[in-house]
Motif scaffolding. Structure first.
Motif, mmCIF file in Angstrom:
data_model
loop_
_atom_site.group_PDB
_atom_site.id
_atom_site.type_symbol
_atom_site.label_atom_id
_atom_site.label_comp_id
_atom_site.label_asym_id
_atom_site.label_seq_id
_atom_site.Cartn_x
_atom_site.Cartn_y
_atom_site.Cartn_z
ATOM 1 N N ARG A 1 -34.762 19.603 59.644
ATOM 2 C CA ARG A 1 -34.697 20.651 60.144
ATOM 3 C C ARG A 1 -34.977 22.038 59.593
ATOM 4 N N VAL A 2 -33.744 21.996 58.466
ATOM 5 C CA VAL A 2 -33.247 23.621 58.161
ATOM 6 C C VAL A 2 -33.845 23.942 57.167
ATOM 7 N N GLY A 3 -34.214 22.989 56.262
ATOM 8 C CA GLY A 3 -34.778 23.016 54.686
ATOM 9 C C GLY A 3 -33.919 23.050 54.545
ATOM 10 N N MET A 4 -33.087 22.537 54.326
ATOM 11 C CA MET A 4 -31.602 22.140 53.329
ATOM 12 C C MET A 4 -31.440 21.121 52.252
ATOM 13 N N THR A 5 -31.118 20.770 51.347
ATOM 14 C CA THR A 5 -30.969 19.998 50.526
ATOM 15 C C THR A 5 -29.660 19.157 51.199
ATOM 16 N N LEU A 6 -29.039 17.927 51.650
ATOM 17 C CA LEU A 6 -28.100 17.225 52.058
ATOM 18 C C LEU A 6 -27.390 17.522 50.770
ATOM 19 N N ALA A 7 -26.978 17.917 50.065
ATOM 20 C CA ALA A 7 -25.859 18.404 49.122
ATOM 21 C C ALA A 7 -25.141 19.500 49.997
ATOM 22 N N ASN A 8 -25.501 20.076 50.128
ATOM 23 C CA ASN A 8 -25.359 21.374 50.618
ATOM 24 C C ASN A 8 -25.066 21.499 52.171
ATOM 25 N N LEU A 9 -25.562 20.987 52.768
ATOM 26 C CA LEU A 9 -25.372 20.410 54.279
ATOM 27 C C LEU A 9 -23.802 19.962 53.464
ATOM 28 N N SER A 10 -23.287 19.185 53.288
ATOM 29 C CA SER A 10 -22.239 18.594 53.197
ATOM 30 C C SER A 10 -21.547 19.673 52.565
ATOM 31 N N ILE A 11 -21.427 20.379 51.302
ATOM 32 C CA ILE A 11 -20.807 21.394 51.560
ATOM 33 C C ILE A 11 -19.716 22.049 52.053
ATOM 34 N N LEU A 12 -21.180 23.009 53.026
ATOM 35 C CA LEU A 12 -20.943 23.018 54.136
ATOM 36 C C LEU A 12 -19.769 22.529 55.232
ATOM 37 N N LYS A 13 -20.669 21.569 55.565
ATOM 38 C CA LYS A 13 -19.162 20.733 56.764
ATOM 39 C C LYS A 13 -18.236 19.984 56.506
ATOM 40 N N THR A 14 -17.920 20.526 54.891
ATOM 41 C CA THR A 14 -16.683 20.188 54.139
ATOM 42 C C THR A 14 -16.026 20.899 53.949
ATOM 43 N N ASN A 15 -16.076 21.689 54.859
ATOM 44 C CA ASN A 15 -15.575 23.360 53.977
ATOM 45 C C ASN A 15 -15.339 23.460 53.085
ATOM 46 N N LYS A 16 -16.114 23.141 52.063
ATOM 47 C CA LYS A 16 -16.135 23.325 50.678
ATOM 48 C C LYS A 16 -16.090 24.890 49.488
ATOM 49 N N ALA A 17 -17.861 25.200 51.455
ATOM 50 C CA ALA A 17 -18.583 26.419 50.568
ATOM 51 C C ALA A 17 -17.865 27.979 50.496
ATOM 52 N N ARG A 18 -17.703 28.407 49.678
ATOM 53 C CA ARG A 18 -17.443 29.895 49.806
ATOM 54 C C ARG A 18 -17.744 31.165 50.174
ATOM 55 N N ALA A 19 -19.348 30.703 50.916
ATOM 56 C CA ALA A 19 -20.201 31.951 51.347
ATOM 57 C C ALA A 19 -20.888 31.066 51.883
ATOM 58 N N ILE A 20 -21.400 31.609 53.587
ATOM 59 C CA ILE A 20 -23.510 31.408 53.573
ATOM 60 C C ILE A 20 -23.853 32.499 54.061
ATOM 61 N N ARG A 21 -25.193 32.859 53.884
ATOM 62 C CA ARG A 21 -26.018 33.149 53.844
ATOM 63 C C ARG A 21 -26.429 33.369 55.422
ATOM 64 N N GLU B 1 -20.347 28.489 39.348
ATOM 65 C CA GLU B 1 -19.519 27.827 40.419
ATOM 66 C C GLU B 1 -19.644 28.423 41.883
ATOM 67 N N GLU B 2 -19.446 29.633 41.810
ATOM 68 C CA GLU B 2 -19.184 30.564 43.136
ATOM 69 C C GLU B 2 -19.780 30.795 43.542
ATOM 70 N N GLN B 3 -21.234 30.844 42.965
ATOM 71 C CA GLN B 3 -22.786 31.127 43.984
ATOM 72 C C GLN B 3 -23.115 29.937 44.306
ATOM 73 N N SER B 4 -22.322 29.112 43.791
ATOM 74 C CA SER B 4 -23.251 26.946 43.932
ATOM 75 C C SER B 4 -22.607 26.370 44.822
ATOM 76 N N LEU B 5 -21.813 27.251 45.299
ATOM 77 C CA LEU B 5 -21.303 27.338 46.448
ATOM 78 C C LEU B 5 -21.392 28.415 47.846
ATOM 79 N N VAL B 6 -22.241 28.734 47.748
ATOM 80 C CA VAL B 6 -23.041 29.463 49.058
ATOM 81 C C VAL B 6 -24.128 29.033 49.333
ATOM 82 N N VAL B 7 -24.126 28.386 50.467
ATOM 83 C CA VAL B 7 -25.084 28.278 51.064
ATOM 84 C C VAL B 7 -25.921 28.806 52.238
#
Lengths: 68, 211
Positions: free
Chosen positions: A24-44, B205-211
């Motif tokens: 629905r949002v047009g994001m890959t499952l991998a990226n959503l998973s990164i977000l869900k598991t709190n591994k993301a460094r930043a969110i647009r 690596e840091e960029q790849s973790l920006v969603v």
């Protein structure tokens, strides 16, 4: 990190799976998973906007702050 | 997002380095098999046809020559010359050390081209900022430094040994010591680039973790 994502809680409340949300949002499952598991460094903002639109929630519902 | 496709120059360079790598591997076969075979099976007459080339400096004590440009003479000072030593007269220990030196240089060169090939392959595949590439660049720099100094030291040793065997002559002959300055410069640039790539990897690596 003090800021963490509460996406799993919102998905449970809305009864939506991660796979459905990714389509629905047009994001890959991998990226959503990164977000869900709190591994993301930043969110647009565009990602936050898409999530809020599809999950019908506020940005504050997806993000929480807890001082370490 | 369209799939990455390396430009033509990168693909050509990758192919060229890969070709060079296989040629060097082939030369290794010659080095490991043909050279010892010639040493062991050839007679002195055949061995005399093979020579070890070494460099020497002939000191001319500022010989002066008048050119067609005018009366002021041109000055010839030290002249670099190549001394070819027939393998048949070189003692066994000298040949062995020369062969060991050649093998050492060959191994350094092979490792250098191997890492260069892997680096180009990763760039061609669209992943230049790879942690391994940063390590490879550092290795390339260190190997090039080692090659430059090893070649310089070894050539000096070889030349010094040969010059010492020469009889006393009217002109003085000495062994030169030189290290390829450009190779040292490029090696230092590669080592600096390795640090840049390491930082680039962290940023990617840091960029790849920006969603």
């Amino acid at each position: 990190m003090p800021i963490y994502v509460t996406l799993d809680r919102v998905l449970e409340q809305r009864d939506v799976t991660l796979t459905e949300l990714s389509e629905r949002v047009g994001m890959t499952l991998a990226n959503l998973s990164i977000l869900k598991t709190n591994k993301a460094r930043a969110i647009r903002f565009s990602t936050l906007e898409a999530l809020c639109r599809e999950l019908d929630c506020e940005p504050g519902d997806l993000l929480a702050y807890e001082d370490d | 997002m369209t799939a990455y496709r390396a430009n033509r120059v990168v693909r050509l360079l990758t192919a060229a380095v890969s070709f060079g790598y296989f040629v060097i591997c082939g030369c290794g076969v010659l080095l490991l098999i043909v050279v010892p075979a010639v040493e062991w099976f050839a007679d002195d007459e055949a061995l005399a046809k093979f020579t070890l080339a070494t460099t020497a400096i002939v000191q001319l004590d500022d010989a002066r020559l008048v050119s067609s440009w005018g009366p002021d003479p041109l000055t010839l000072s030290d002249t670099k010359t190549t001394v070819r030593v027939p393998i048949s007269v070189a003692p066994g220990w000298f040949r062995s050390i020369a062969y060991a030196g050649l093998l050492a240089s060959y191994v350094l060169l092979l490792l250098f081209v191997y890492h260069l090939r892997r680096l180009f392959q990763r760039v061609r595949d669209g992943a230049p900022f790879d942690a391994r590439n940063a390590v490879r660049l550092r290795w390339l720099g260190l190997l090039l430094l080692a090659l430059a100094f090893a070649d310089g030291l070894f050539a000096f040793w070889q030349s010094a040994v040969v010059v010492r065997t020469l009889p006393v002559t009217p002109v003085a002959v000495r062994a030169p010591f030189s290290v390829d300055g450009w190779a040292v410069f490029v090696a230092l640039v590669l080592i600096a680039l390795a640090e840049i790539f390491r930082r680039g990897t962290e940023l990617e690596e840091e960029q790849s973790l920006v969603v």
